[in-house]
Design a protein around this motif. Structure first.
Motif, PDB file in Angstrom:
ATOM      1  N   ARG A  84      35.333  34.402  36.797  1.00 14.18           N
ATOM      2  CA  ARG A  84      34.320  34.561  35.738  1.00 14.18           C
ATOM      3  C   ARG A  84      34.726  33.857  34.443  1.00 14.18           C
ATOM      4  O   ARG A  84      33.867  33.504  33.641  1.00 14.18           O
ATOM      5  CB  ARG A  84      34.100  36.050  35.444  1.00 14.18           C
ATOM      6  CG  ARG A  84      33.198  36.753  36.419  1.00 14.18           C
ATOM      7  CD  ARG A  84      33.024  38.228  36.029  1.00 14.18           C
ATOM      8  NE  ARG A  84      32.535  38.395  34.671  1.00 14.18           N
ATOM      9  CZ  ARG A  84      31.263  38.416  34.300  1.00 14.18           C
ATOM     10  NH1 ARG A  84      30.313  38.234  35.208  1.00 14.18           N
ATOM     11  NH2 ARG A  84      30.915  38.621  33.037  1.00 14.18           N
ATOM     12  N   HIS A  85      36.034  33.686  34.245  1.00 16.00           N
ATOM     13  CA  HIS A  85      36.521  33.131  32.982  1.00 16.00           C
ATOM     14  C   HIS A  85      37.497  31.978  33.259  1.00 16.00           C
ATOM     15  O   HIS A  85      38.694  32.087  32.993  1.00 16.00           O
ATOM     16  CB  HIS A  85      37.211  34.222  32.165  1.00 16.00           C
ATOM     17  CG  HIS A  85      36.330  35.382  31.830  1.00 16.00           C
ATOM     18  ND1 HIS A  85      35.447  35.365  30.769  1.00 16.00           N
ATOM     19  CD2 HIS A  85      36.194  36.594  32.431  1.00 16.00           C
ATOM     20  CE1 HIS A  85      34.798  36.513  30.723  1.00 16.00           C
ATOM     21  NE2 HIS A  85      35.227  37.275  31.711  1.00 16.00           N
ATOM     22  N   PRO A  86      37.009  30.860  33.766  1.00 16.58           N
ATOM     23  CA  PRO A  86      37.904  29.747  34.090  1.00 16.58           C
ATOM     24  C   PRO A  86      38.588  29.134  32.878  1.00 16.58           C
ATOM     25  O   PRO A  86      39.562  28.396  33.028  1.00 16.58           O
ATOM     26  CB  PRO A  86      36.977  28.737  34.776  1.00 16.58           C
ATOM     27  CG  PRO A  86      35.612  29.070  34.274  1.00 16.58           C
ATOM     28  CD  PRO A  86      35.602  30.560  34.095  1.00 16.58           C
ATOM     29  N   ASP A  87      38.071  29.438  31.679  1.00 17.65           N
ATOM     30  CA  ASP A  87      38.683  28.914  30.454  1.00 17.65           C
ATOM     31  C   ASP A  87      39.832  29.793  29.971  1.00 17.65           C
ATOM     32  O   ASP A  87      40.454  29.484  28.949  1.00 17.65           O
ATOM     33  CB  ASP A  87      37.643  28.775  29.355  1.00 17.65           C
ATOM     34  CG  ASP A  87      36.954  30.099  29.030  1.00 17.65           C
ATOM     35  OD1 ASP A  87      36.889  30.979  29.917  1.00 17.65           O
ATOM     36  OD2 ASP A  87      36.477  30.259  27.885  1.00 17.65           O
ATOM     37  N   ARG A  88      40.120  30.883  30.672  1.00 25.32           N
ATOM     38  CA  ARG A  88      41.223  31.776  30.326  1.00 25.32           C
ATOM     39  C   ARG A  88      42.304  31.698  31.404  1.00 25.32           C
ATOM     40  O   ARG A  88      42.015  31.473  32.573  1.00 25.32           O
ATOM     41  CB  ARG A  88      40.742  33.231  30.204  1.00 25.32           C
ATOM     42  CG  ARG A  88      39.737  33.467  29.071  1.00 25.32           C
ATOM     43  CD  ARG A  88      40.397  33.259  27.723  1.00 25.32           C
ATOM     44  NE  ARG A  88      39.541  33.638  26.608  1.00 25.32           N
ATOM     45  CZ  ARG A  88      38.755  32.818  25.937  1.00 25.32           C
ATOM     46  NH1 ARG A  88      38.669  31.535  26.310  1.00 25.32           N
ATOM     47  NH2 ARG A  88      38.041  33.236  24.919  1.00 25.32           N
ATOM     48  N   GLY A  89      43.536  31.893  30.985  1.00 32.08           N
ATOM     49  CA  GLY A  89      44.631  32.018  31.939  1.00 32.08           C
ATOM     50  C   GLY A  89      44.907  33.494  32.163  1.00 32.08           C
ATOM     51  O   GLY A  89      45.117  34.242  31.198  1.00 32.08           O
ATOM     52  N   ILE A  90      44.902  33.935  33.410  1.00 32.51           N
ATOM     53  CA  ILE A  90      45.062  35.349  33.735  1.00 32.51           C
ATOM     54  C   ILE A  90      46.444  35.559  34.338  1.00 32.51           C
ATOM     55  O   ILE A  90      46.756  35.008  35.397  1.00 32.51           O
ATOM     56  CB  ILE A  90      43.994  35.837  34.733  1.00 32.51           C
ATOM     57  CG1 ILE A  90      42.599  35.312  34.358  1.00 32.51           C
ATOM     58  CG2 ILE A  90      44.026  37.353  34.824  1.00 32.51           C
ATOM     59  CD1 ILE A  90      42.085  35.784  33.026  1.00 32.51           C
ATOM     60  N   ILE A  91      47.273  36.352  33.670  1.00 37.98           N
ATOM     61  CA  ILE A  91      48.584  36.710  34.198  1.00 37.98           C
ATOM     62  C   ILE A  91      48.487  38.098  34.806  1.00 37.98           C
ATOM     63  O   ILE A  91      47.993  39.031  34.170  1.00 37.98           O
ATOM     64  CB  ILE A  91      49.664  36.717  33.100  1.00 37.98           C
ATOM     65  CG1 ILE A  91      49.750  35.364  32.397  1.00 37.98           C
ATOM     66  CG2 ILE A  91      51.018  37.084  33.690  1.00 37.98           C
ATOM     67  CD1 ILE A  91      50.746  35.334  31.252  1.00 37.98           C
ATOM     68  N   GLY A  92      48.947  38.231  36.039  1.00 36.40           N
ATOM     69  CA  GLY A  92      48.965  39.528  36.697  1.00 36.40           C
ATOM     70  C   GLY A  92      50.389  39.995  36.925  1.00 36.40           C
ATOM     71  O   GLY A  92      51.241  39.213  37.337  1.00 36.40           O
ATOM     72  N   CYS A  93      50.643  41.284  36.634  1.00 39.02           N
ATOM     73  CA  CYS A  93      51.949  41.901  36.891  1.00 39.02           C
ATOM     74  C   CYS A  93      51.797  42.954  37.974  1.00 39.02           C
ATOM     75  O   CYS A  93      50.906  43.810  37.878  1.00 39.02           O
ATOM     76  CB  CYS A  93      52.492  42.591  35.638  1.00 39.02           C
ATOM     77  SG  CYS A  93      52.865  41.517  34.272  1.00 39.02           S
ATOM     78  N   GLU A  94      52.653  42.916  38.972  1.00 36.12           N
ATOM     79  CA  GLU A  94      52.611  43.914  40.039  1.00 36.12           C
ATOM     80  C   GLU A  94      53.955  43.916  40.770  1.00 36.12           C
ATOM     81  O   GLU A  94      54.333  42.920  41.377  1.00 36.12           O
ATOM     82  CB  GLU A  94      51.490  43.588  41.026  1.00 36.12           C
ATOM     83  CG  GLU A  94      51.426  44.511  42.235  1.00 36.12           C
ATOM     84  CD  GLU A  94      51.211  45.961  41.837  1.00 36.12           C
ATOM     85  OE1 GLU A  94      52.144  46.763  42.067  1.00 36.12           O
ATOM     86  OE2 GLU A  94      50.133  46.283  41.300  1.00 36.12           O
ATOM     87  N   PRO A  95      54.695  45.027  40.722  1.00 33.52           N
ATOM     88  CA  PRO A  95      55.985  45.075  41.409  1.00 33.52           C
ATOM     89  C   PRO A  95      55.877  45.345  42.909  1.00 33.52           C
ATOM     90  O   PRO A  95      56.850  45.116  43.637  1.00 33.52           O
ATOM     91  CB  PRO A  95      56.713  46.225  40.708  1.00 33.52           C
ATOM     92  CG  PRO A  95      55.626  47.105  40.219  1.00 33.52           C
ATOM     93  CD  PRO A  95      54.472  46.203  39.882  1.00 33.52           C
ATOM     94  N   PHE A  96      54.727  45.832  43.385  1.00 28.47           N
ATOM     95  CA  PHE A  96      54.560  46.203  44.793  1.00 28.47           C
ATOM     96  C   PHE A  96      54.287  44.935  45.594  1.00 28.47           C
ATOM     97  O   PHE A  96      53.218  44.323  45.473  1.00 28.47           O
ATOM     98  CB  PHE A  96      53.420  47.203  44.920  1.00 28.47           C
ATOM     99  CG  PHE A  96      53.234  47.778  46.282  1.00 28.47           C
ATOM    100  CD1 PHE A  96      54.296  48.352  46.972  1.00 28.47           C
ATOM    101  CD2 PHE A  96      51.980  47.777  46.881  1.00 28.47           C
ATOM    102  CE1 PHE A  96      54.109  48.904  48.233  1.00 28.47           C
ATOM    103  CE2 PHE A  96      51.789  48.324  48.140  1.00 28.47           C
ATOM    104  CZ  PHE A  96      52.862  48.889  48.815  1.00 28.47           C
ATOM    105  N   ILE A  97      55.244  44.516  46.394  1.00 31.76           N
ATOM    106  CA  ILE A  97      55.186  43.205  47.021  1.00 31.76           C
ATOM    107  C   ILE A  97      54.023  43.076  47.993  1.00 31.76           C
ATOM    108  O   ILE A  97      53.464  41.984  48.164  1.00 31.76           O
ATOM    109  CB  ILE A  97      56.533  42.856  47.705  1.00 31.76           C
ATOM    110  CG1 ILE A  97      56.652  41.344  47.926  1.00 31.76           C
ATOM    111  CG2 ILE A  97      56.699  43.636  48.994  1.00 31.76           C
ATOM    112  CD1 ILE A  97      56.728  40.554  46.647  1.00 31.76           C
ATOM    113  N   ASN A  98      53.602  44.181  48.612  1.00 32.15           N
ATOM    114  CA  ASN A  98      52.443  44.111  49.506  1.00 32.15           C
ATOM    115  C   ASN A  98      51.185  43.742  48.725  1.00 32.15           C
ATOM    116  O   ASN A  98      50.351  42.965  49.201  1.00 32.15           O
ATOM    117  CB  ASN A  98      52.255  45.444  50.218  1.00 32.15           C
ATOM    118  CG  ASN A  98      53.423  45.814  51.108  1.00 32.15           C
ATOM    119  OD1 ASN A  98      54.535  46.024  50.601  1.00 32.15           O
ATOM    120  ND2 ASN A  98      53.201  45.898  52.399  1.00 32.15           N
ATOM    121  N   GLY A  99      51.040  44.293  47.516  1.00 34.54           N
ATOM    122  CA  GLY A  99      49.910  43.930  46.672  1.00 34.54           C
ATOM    123  C   GLY A  99      49.974  42.484  46.232  1.00 34.54           C
ATOM    124  O   GLY A  99      48.947  41.796  46.163  1.00 34.54           O
TER     125      GLY A  99
END
Length: 241
Positions: A84-99
């Motif tokens: 939806r927002h290609p002009d933004r950079g989205i950083i995701g944090c998740e420690p659960f390796i399966n996710g």
């Protein structure tokens, strides 16, 4: 008494969630082997950045303004946000390796090129993000830690909120969704203490999802089990949003 320390020499941080679940499929192992390193936002971990040198936001995702999702679960909302927002950079944090593996598969399907992934504790990323470098943050259906003695493990505690407030730009929005009433209580109690204003003006403001919301699999489970989702939005002090 000797302070417990990380192998890198850094002070030790307790982490109470899970790092791994059921056995990964071969395809998921391939995603992790082939895709994860290229999607890193930069040297975040203590093993690769023990001096905690700040990241250069201009070098992350082509210099796009950065948004953050904390604990992205299976990644469906994060990919939706990126599309939806290609002009933004989205950083995701998740420690659960399966996710993390699930997200990488969704990124392959989507082809979105504006996502970075930190497969670890969000606090480690906060350490190396410069002040006011994030324009928006999401915390969606976080681990509720329902027992009272475990409430200090929740994200909405000073240990997490103080560094989050530091890295959010003035006027940045912080979106929280949860189906746990007591988590809402703690959120409304703690978040304003760290430089945020709750934007609700009436009941519909916490009963109705924000524009562009994608209902996650966690929300669908909550609805099936008769729990009511709550959507609360805060604004970081110092800007018009």
């Amino acid at each position: 008494m000797t302070e417990k320390r990380h192998p890198s020499g850094a002070p030790w941080r307790n982490f109470y969630g899970r790092f791994r679940g059921k056995t990964l499929r071969d395809s998921q192992k391939t995603y992790l082997d082939e895709d994860l390193a290229a999607l890193s936002p930069g040297p975040v971990g203590w093993d690769v950045n023990p001096e905690r040198r700040p990241l250069d936001p201009g070098a992350v995702l082509g210099g796009r303004p950065l948004w953050l999702e904390i604990g992205f679960g299976g990644g469906e909302h994060l990919v939706h946000l990126a599309e939806r927002h290609p002009d933004r950079g989205i950083i995701g944090c998740e420690p659960f390796i399966n996710g993390v593996a699930m997200l990488l598969g969704k990124i392959r399907e989507s082809g979105a090129g504006n996502i970075a992934v930190h497969p670890g504790d969000a606090r480690d990323l906060f350490d190396v993000l410069p002040d006011a470098s994030i324009g928006r943050a999401y915390l969606l259906y976080p681990d509720p830690w329902p027992k009272a003695r475990h409430h200090r493990r929740r994200f909405v505690t000073p240990e997490h909120l103080a560094p989050l407030a530091r890295v959010l730009a003035p006027g940045a929005l912080f979106h929280v969704a949860t189906d746990i009433p007591d988590y809402v209580r703690q959120t409304l109690q703690q978040v304003p203490r760290h430089g945020f204003d709750w934007l609700a003006e009436g009941p519909d403001d916490w009963r109705t999802p924000w524009e562009g919301w994608l209902s996650t699999r966690y929300e669908q489970k909550a609805l099936r089990e008769g729990r009511m989702p709550h959507y609360v939005v805060f604004r970081r002090h110092g800007g018009a949003g």
